[in-house]
Design a protein around this motif. Structure first.
Motif, PDB file in Angstrom:
ATOM      1  N   VAL A 205      -1.428  -0.915 -32.882  1.00 24.77           N
ATOM      2  CA  VAL A 205      -1.427   0.293 -32.818  1.00 24.77           C
ATOM      3  C   VAL A 205      -2.099   1.047 -31.544  1.00 24.77           C
ATOM      4  CG1 VAL A 205      -0.911   2.660 -33.299  1.00 24.77           C
ATOM      5  CG2 VAL A 205      -0.174   0.065 -34.961  1.00 24.77           C
ATOM      6  N   VAL A 206      -3.275   1.276 -32.487  1.00 25.86           N
ATOM      7  CA  VAL A 206      -4.216   2.040 -31.446  1.00 25.86           C
ATOM      8  C   VAL A 206      -4.566   1.195 -29.347  1.00 25.86           C
ATOM      9  CG1 VAL A 206      -7.500   2.334 -30.963  1.00 25.86           C
ATOM     10  CG2 VAL A 206      -6.232   2.435 -33.001  1.00 25.86           C
ATOM     11  N   ALA A 207      -4.143   0.432 -29.908  1.00 26.79           N
ATOM     12  CA  ALA A 207      -4.353  -1.063 -28.848  1.00 26.79           C
ATOM     13  C   ALA A 207      -2.646   0.146 -27.629  1.00 26.79           C
ATOM     14  CB  ALA A 207      -4.490  -2.357 -28.025  1.00 26.79           C
ATOM     15  N   GLU A 208      -1.503  -0.303 -27.839  1.00 27.61           N
ATOM     16  CA  GLU A 208      -0.637   0.570 -27.547  1.00 27.61           C
ATOM     17  C   GLU A 208      -0.528   1.861 -27.039  1.00 27.61           C
ATOM     18  OE1 GLU A 208       2.121  -0.954 -26.850  1.00 27.61           O
ATOM     19  OE2 GLU A 208       2.290  -2.925 -28.038  1.00 27.61           O
ATOM     20  N   LEU A 209      -1.174   2.433 -28.034  1.00 22.94           N
ATOM     21  CA  LEU A 209      -1.699   4.140 -27.694  1.00 22.94           C
ATOM     22  C   LEU A 209      -2.793   4.526 -26.545  1.00 22.94           C
ATOM     23  CD1 LEU A 209      -2.347   5.454 -31.483  1.00 22.94           C
ATOM     24  CD2 LEU A 209      -0.621   6.071 -29.914  1.00 22.94           C
ATOM     25  N   SER A 210      -3.332   3.124 -26.270  1.00 25.03           N
ATOM     26  CA  SER A 210      -4.580   3.175 -25.507  1.00 25.03           C
ATOM     27  C   SER A 210      -3.957   2.742 -24.096  1.00 25.03           C
ATOM     28  CB  SER A 210      -5.186   2.455 -25.633  1.00 25.03           C
ATOM     29  OG  SER A 210      -5.995   2.843 -26.922  1.00 25.03           O
ATOM     30  N   SER A 211      -2.932   1.634 -23.684  1.00 27.05           N
ATOM     31  CA  SER A 211      -1.697   2.207 -23.387  1.00 27.05           C
ATOM     32  C   SER A 211      -0.598   3.190 -22.493  1.00 27.05           C
ATOM     33  CB  SER A 211      -1.299   0.245 -23.216  1.00 27.05           C
ATOM     34  OG  SER A 211      -2.077  -0.415 -23.480  1.00 27.05           O
TER      35      SER A 211
ATOM     36  N   ALA B 292       0.592  -0.870  -0.147  1.00 29.27           N
ATOM     37  CA  ALA B 292      -0.287  -0.107   0.079  1.00 29.27           C
ATOM     38  C   ALA B 292       1.608   1.032   0.093  1.00 29.27           C
ATOM     39  CB  ALA B 292      -1.046  -0.339   1.379  1.00 29.27           C
ATOM     40  N   GLU B 293       2.418   0.992   0.698  1.00 30.30           N
ATOM     41  CA  GLU B 293       2.773   2.508   0.219  1.00 30.30           C
ATOM     42  C   GLU B 293       3.493   2.688  -0.599  1.00 30.30           C
ATOM     43  OE1 GLU B 293       7.013   1.234   2.930  1.00 30.30           O
ATOM     44  OE2 GLU B 293       6.906  -0.149   1.606  1.00 30.30           O
ATOM     45  N   VAL B 294       3.690   1.792  -1.761  1.00 34.00           N
ATOM     46  CA  VAL B 294       3.485   2.904  -3.258  1.00 34.00           C
ATOM     47  C   VAL B 294       2.743   2.990  -3.754  1.00 34.00           C
ATOM     48  CG1 VAL B 294       5.404   1.009  -3.423  1.00 34.00           C
ATOM     49  CG2 VAL B 294       3.102   0.517  -4.210  1.00 34.00           C
ATOM     50  N   ASP B 295       1.352   3.047  -2.755  1.00 29.09           N
ATOM     51  CA  ASP B 295       0.184   3.734  -4.012  1.00 29.09           C
ATOM     52  C   ASP B 295      -0.006   3.712  -4.846  1.00 29.09           C
ATOM     53  OD1 ASP B 295      -2.203   5.476  -3.788  1.00 29.09           O
ATOM     54  OD2 ASP B 295      -0.924   7.396  -4.097  1.00 29.09           O
ATOM     55  N   PRO B 296      -0.594   2.301  -5.104  1.00 28.43           N
ATOM     56  CA  PRO B 296      -0.564   1.939  -6.262  1.00 28.43           C
ATOM     57  C   PRO B 296      -1.980   2.125  -7.184  1.00 28.43           C
ATOM     58  CG  PRO B 296      -1.114  -0.170  -4.906  1.00 28.43           C
ATOM     59  CD  PRO B 296      -0.099   1.311  -4.190  1.00 28.43           C
ATOM     60  N   VAL B 297      -1.928   2.627  -9.218  1.00 27.95           N
ATOM     61  CA  VAL B 297      -3.115   2.459  -9.211  1.00 27.95           C
ATOM     62  C   VAL B 297      -2.877   1.448 -10.932  1.00 27.95           C
ATOM     63  CG1 VAL B 297      -1.760   4.320 -10.659  1.00 27.95           C
ATOM     64  CG2 VAL B 297      -4.416   4.520 -10.919  1.00 27.95           C
ATOM     65  N   VAL B 298      -4.065   0.803 -10.757  1.00 27.61           N
ATOM     66  CA  VAL B 298      -4.278  -0.146 -11.814  1.00 27.61           C
ATOM     67  C   VAL B 298      -5.000   0.104 -12.534  1.00 27.61           C
ATOM     68  CG1 VAL B 298      -4.720  -2.822 -12.237  1.00 27.61           C
ATOM     69  CG2 VAL B 298      -3.191  -2.145  -9.791  1.00 27.61           C
ATOM     70  N   TRP B 299      -4.490  -0.308 -14.060  1.00 35.31           N
ATOM     71  CA  TRP B 299      -5.907  -0.141 -15.388  1.00 35.31           C
ATOM     72  C   TRP B 299      -5.857  -1.663 -16.199  1.00 35.31           C
ATOM     73  CZ3 TRP B 299      -1.961   3.173 -14.384  1.00 35.31           C
ATOM     74  CH2 TRP B 299      -0.450   2.525 -15.413  1.00 35.31           C
ATOM     75  N   GLY B 300      -6.776  -2.092 -17.026  1.00 35.27           N
ATOM     76  CA  GLY B 300      -6.832  -3.175 -18.064  1.00 35.27           C
ATOM     77  C   GLY B 300      -7.327  -2.658 -18.861  1.00 35.27           C
ATOM     78  N   MET B 301      -6.126  -3.168 -20.371  1.00 33.79           N
ATOM     79  CA  MET B 301      -7.138  -3.142 -21.630  1.00 33.79           C
ATOM     80  C   MET B 301      -7.274  -4.626 -22.122  1.00 33.79           C
ATOM     81  SD  MET B 301      -7.335   0.561 -21.882  1.00 33.79           S
ATOM     82  CE  MET B 301      -7.447   0.605 -23.212  1.00 33.79           C
ATOM     83  N   GLU B 302      -8.154  -4.694 -23.272  1.00 30.68           N
ATOM     84  CA  GLU B 302      -8.329  -5.695 -23.733  1.00 30.68           C
ATOM     85  C   GLU B 302      -8.369  -5.689 -24.944  1.00 30.68           C
ATOM     86  OE1 GLU B 302     -12.369  -8.800 -24.423  1.00 30.68           O
ATOM     87  OE2 GLU B 302     -11.902  -7.509 -22.629  1.00 30.68           O
ATOM     88  N   THR B 303      -7.607  -6.640 -26.337  1.00 28.65           N
ATOM     89  CA  THR B 303      -7.548  -6.777 -27.097  1.00 28.65           C
ATOM     90  C   THR B 303      -7.840  -8.091 -28.112  1.00 28.65           C
ATOM     91  OG1 THR B 303      -5.467  -6.559 -27.484  1.00 28.65           O
ATOM     92  CG2 THR B 303      -5.843  -4.538 -27.451  1.00 28.65           C
ATOM     93  N   SER B 304      -8.512  -7.990 -29.439  1.00 34.96           N
ATOM     94  CA  SER B 304      -8.937  -9.454 -29.889  1.00 34.96           C
ATOM     95  C   SER B 304      -8.498  -9.088 -31.570  1.00 34.96           C
ATOM     96  CB  SER B 304     -10.304 -10.180 -29.602  1.00 34.96           C
ATOM     97  OG  SER B 304     -11.433  -8.957 -29.875  1.00 34.96           O
ATOM     98  N   MET B 305      -8.998 -10.115 -32.360  1.00 36.43           N
ATOM     99  CA  MET B 305      -8.945  -9.679 -33.208  1.00 36.43           C
ATOM    100  C   MET B 305      -9.885  -9.223 -34.240  1.00 36.43           C
ATOM    101  SD  MET B 305      -5.791 -10.691 -33.557  1.00 36.43           S
ATOM    102  CE  MET B 305      -4.537 -10.137 -34.967  1.00 36.43           C
ATOM    103  N   THR B 306     -10.982  -8.789 -33.378  1.00 33.56           N
ATOM    104  CA  THR B 306     -11.434  -7.845 -34.197  1.00 33.56           C
ATOM    105  C   THR B 306     -12.462  -6.802 -33.758  1.00 33.56           C
ATOM    106  OG1 THR B 306     -13.686  -9.808 -32.885  1.00 33.56           O
ATOM    107  CG2 THR B 306     -13.184 -10.685 -34.716  1.00 33.56           C
ATOM    108  N   ALA B 307     -12.331  -6.630 -32.631  1.00 32.85           N
ATOM    109  CA  ALA B 307     -12.526  -5.632 -32.089  1.00 32.85           C
ATOM    110  C   ALA B 307     -11.010  -4.539 -31.557  1.00 32.85           C
ATOM    111  CB  ALA B 307     -12.912  -5.323 -30.965  1.00 32.85           C
ATOM    112  N   ASP B 308     -11.260  -3.168 -31.579  1.00 31.59           N
ATOM    113  CA  ASP B 308      -9.740  -2.402 -31.287  1.00 31.59           C
ATOM    114  C   ASP B 308      -9.353  -2.694 -30.049  1.00 31.59           C
ATOM    115  OD1 ASP B 308     -10.108  -0.946 -34.018  1.00 31.59           O
ATOM    116  OD2 ASP B 308     -11.173  -0.066 -33.630  1.00 31.59           O
TER     117      ASP B 308
END
Length: 550
Positions: A405-411, A298-314
């Motif tokens: 590329v859009v997935a990399e940009l979103s991350s 907890a002392e490093v005050d982490p924040v987490v997010w997630g992105m999903e990619t597939s072969m049929t969607a951005d």
């Protein structure tokens, strides 16, 4: 030899050559690239240009034996861009392949590496390599069959946990696997691939060449139920390790027979100096349930997010929220999904917003904004790539590349958003993360996300205003820039359809800024003569929106 125009694709003639297949199977890209040049007439630039994150200069170094490719994600991009079947690299069939994706059957008994007492496996000789994880089964055939093995392994539960403490990441994987095939399964492939600097492949390559991940550091251990599993090295590179987990040990063999299921568990550890701020799960075999747990101090005050990619969607955020629980010392993030689609990728990223109190106080220096952006993978001013026009996508042919590329940009946008409050909105163009393609994303002040592929301004109104802008590639300053108040922008979607969208005021400014990046221009190129940027410390508009007259 072929000298066709357009994106380079490996010819059928070259794909049929045994020396090319051998080079791919051993991931000897020096030989593979030389064969592309010899038999397809492909220049270094033609080889590199279709592949995101692969430059002509790096292809040159690889062909001269001065560099090699270790990142699994880059190998997959090479396979996809140059249309090399996944089997050539001992990967699962790529989504674009029309061939059946049934797994290969291996009738050879693998040479076992003995396990040590206590369940640990004795390490191979010191090597190099480095952590995304995936797995694929290989069945053991008792005879020759004319066709592929119907069925195979499926994963009923896939549970991954990553714990960080005292500068060390410890990964623990548990999979409940079921043999739905007709032959016993004797080994299971696991992969460990790390990237300390997402978005800066050259920097990561230098790190792992000088300080590769070594087997003795991993402390790899594996079990099937109560049985220790021996293992056999498949790939031993600076940034990638692949290991066959064997259904055997020095006490005997325990194949997984048709209709049987078993829990496979394995764990390993990697120091923070080699592990990047991300953890990815790739669905390579049919899976019923997948979960990830990230356990941080907890002392490093982490924040987490997630992105999903597939072969049929951005790329898009996880469909379900990441749960968070806190106690006095730990902050735990948990996420899960049922029946994830095959080939889907789930990437969790994080940022430690505080310096852990256990660190040396002398190291607690506050990085300049530009340093923070560089650490988040943003290319900084002075890099010549920021002044090169980006290459357009051929859509819909390159739709998969555009989505990636859009997935990399979103991350990258998520990483950057954790570092700064963008009251005016923000944007990132592909060249800013080292990808020379005509793609950008923009987040408005209201939080709406715009995706721009092959954008170009086709009309603008003469009315303009001047506002301060910042740029992630030199974030220590702000500059006042004249821009048109209204733009008409033509852009393309992944299906190849063209659209014209009108942007006004602040959104027009954001879009224009990113389109400039795709033409190799910075906002300083548009400032009036004699006007120079001011230090960010003198700027008083941080966190607030631009103002416009009604």
């Amino acid at each position: 030899m072929s000298y066709e125009a357009g994106p380079y694709r490996v010819s059928r003639t070259l794909l049929a050559r045994s020396d090319f297949r051998t080079a791919c199977e051993t991931r000897d890209f020096r030989t593979a690239f030389r064969l592309m040049k010899k038999y397809d007439g492909a220049s270094q630039n033609r080889i590199a240009s279709p592949v995101e994150g692969l430059s002509q200069s790096r292809v040159s170094r690889i062909m001269q034996g001065e560099d090699h490719i270790a990142r699994l994600s880059l190998i997959e991009r090479i396979a996809d861009a140059l249309r090399i079947p996944g089997a050539y690299f001992q990967l699962a069939a790529r989504p674009w392949e029309a061939a059946d994706e049934a797994g290969d059957v291996d009738s050879r008994p693998p040479a076992a590496r003995p396990a040590e007492p206590g369940g640990r496996v004795s390490p191979p000789p010191p090597g190099s390599s480095a952590a995304i994880t995936a797995a694929e089964p290989v069945g053991a055939s008792r005879g020759t069959r004319a066709g592929p093995d119907p069925g195979g392994l499926v994963v009923e539960e896939d549970r991954a946990e990553l714990r960080y403490e005292d500068g060390m990441y410890v990964a623990h994987q548990r999979r409940l696997v079921l043999n739905t095939g007709v032959e016993p399964v004797t080994r299971y492939l696991m992969r460990i691939s790390v990237d300390r600097f997402p978005g800066d492949q050259e920097r990561a390559a230098r790190l792992y060449r000088s300080n590769p991940l070594r087997w003795e550091e991993l402390q790899l251990s594996a079990h099937c139920g109560d049985e220790r599993m021996s293992w056999q090295v498949k790939t031993d590179w600076d940034a990638l390790k692949e290991v066959w987990l064997l259904f055997e040990n020095n006490r005997g063999r325990f194949p997984l027979y048709p209709g049987e299921s078993a829990w496979i568990e394995y764990s390993y550890r990697v120091g923070e100096e080699k592990w990047g701020p991300w953890f990815q799960r790739a669905v390579r075999v049919p899976t019923s349930f997948l979960s990830v747990v990230l356990d941080f101090p907890a002392e490093v005050d982490p924040v987490v997010w997630g992105m999903e990619t597939s072969m049929t969607a951005d790329a898009f955020p996880f469909r379900t929220a990441i749960a968070r629980t806190d106690d006095a010392k730990r902050r735990v993030f948990t996420w899960s999904t049922n029946n994830p689609p095959l080939h889907a990728r789930y990437r969790l990223e994080w940022n430690f917003r505080a310096v852990a109190s256990s660190r040396d106080p002398a190291d607690r220096t506050v990085a300049r904004p530009s340093g923070q952006m560089a650490a988040a993978g943003i290319v900084q001013v002075g890099d010549p790539s920021l002044h090169q026009p980006a290459r357009s996508f051929e859509l819909p042919v390159e739709a998969e590349d555009a989505r990636r590329v859009v997935a990399e940009l979103s991350s990258a946008m998520e990483r950057v958003s954790a570092l700064h409050t963008f009251g005016k909105g923000m944007g990132i163009a592909a060249p800013q993360i080292g990808i020379n393609r005509a793609a950008a994303i923009v987040r408005s002040a209201d939080g709406d996300i715009l995706t721009l592929l092959n954008p170009r301004v086709i009309e603008s109104v003469p009315e303009s205003d001047e506002q301060y802008e910042g740029c992630l590639s030199f974030f220590d300053v702000r500059g006042i820039v004249p821009r048109s108040l209204e733009l008409h922008v033509e852009h393309t979607d992944t299906s190849g359809r063209r659209h014209i969208t009108v942007y006004r005021q602040g959104l027009a400014r954001l879009v224009a800024h990113e389109i400039d990046h795709l033409h190799g221009r910075l906002y300083t190129d548009r400032m009036r003569p004699g006007v120079v940027p001011i230090p960010v410390e003198q700027y008083r508009g941080t966190g607030s929106s631009w103002t416009y007259n009604p």
